[in-house]
Design a protein around this motif. Structure first.
Motif, PDB file in Angstrom:
ATOM      1  N   LEU A  15      -2.321  -2.943   5.252  1.00 23.73           N
ATOM      2  CA  LEU A  15      -2.524  -1.630   5.614  1.00 23.73           C
ATOM      3  C   LEU A  15      -1.854  -0.623   4.923  1.00 23.73           C
ATOM      4  CD1 LEU A  15      -2.720  -1.659   9.510  1.00 23.73           C
ATOM      5  CD2 LEU A  15      -4.613  -1.515   8.047  1.00 23.73           C
ATOM      6  N   GLN A  19      -3.817   4.108   6.358  1.00 21.67           N
ATOM      7  CA  GLN A  19      -4.701   3.507   7.146  1.00 21.67           C
ATOM      8  C   GLN A  19      -4.122   3.312   8.505  1.00 21.67           C
ATOM      9  OE1 GLN A  19      -5.134   0.336   4.399  1.00 21.67           O
ATOM     10  NE2 GLN A  19      -7.124   0.557   4.011  1.00 21.67           N
ATOM     11  N   ASP A  22      -4.302   6.675  10.165  1.00 18.68           N
ATOM     12  CA  ASP A  22      -5.524   6.804  10.777  1.00 18.68           C
ATOM     13  C   ASP A  22      -5.790   6.127  12.209  1.00 18.68           C
ATOM     14  OD1 ASP A  22      -6.362   8.681   8.709  1.00 18.68           O
ATOM     15  OD2 ASP A  22      -7.397   7.181   7.666  1.00 18.68           O
TER      16      ASP A  22
END
Length: 64
Positions: A15, A19, A22
């Motif tokens: 990740l 990411q 989010d």
């Protein structure tokens, strides 16, 4: 103090900071600051990060 354990767990899950941010509902800058040791996250945010990364609070945030 840098949070190397958080960065390592994030990289293990492939990740990016964006990411992970989010997934937990914060900005990429917040994740960057946590990893750099410039921001002390709330317990709620710590738990959200742990759930996404499949780790415990101790594994990611306990300082020895």
């Amino acid at each position: 103090m840098k949070n190397k354990k958080l960065k390592l767990a994030r990289v293990e899950h492939d990740l990016s900071q964006a990411q992970l941010a989010d997934a937990v509902g914060v900005t990429r800058q917040t994740i960057g600051l946590i990893e750099a040791g410039g921001y002390n996250p709330t317990l709620k945010l710590c738990i959200q990060i742990c759930k996404v990364l499949g780790k415990t609070l101790d594994e990611l945030f306990w300082e020895e």
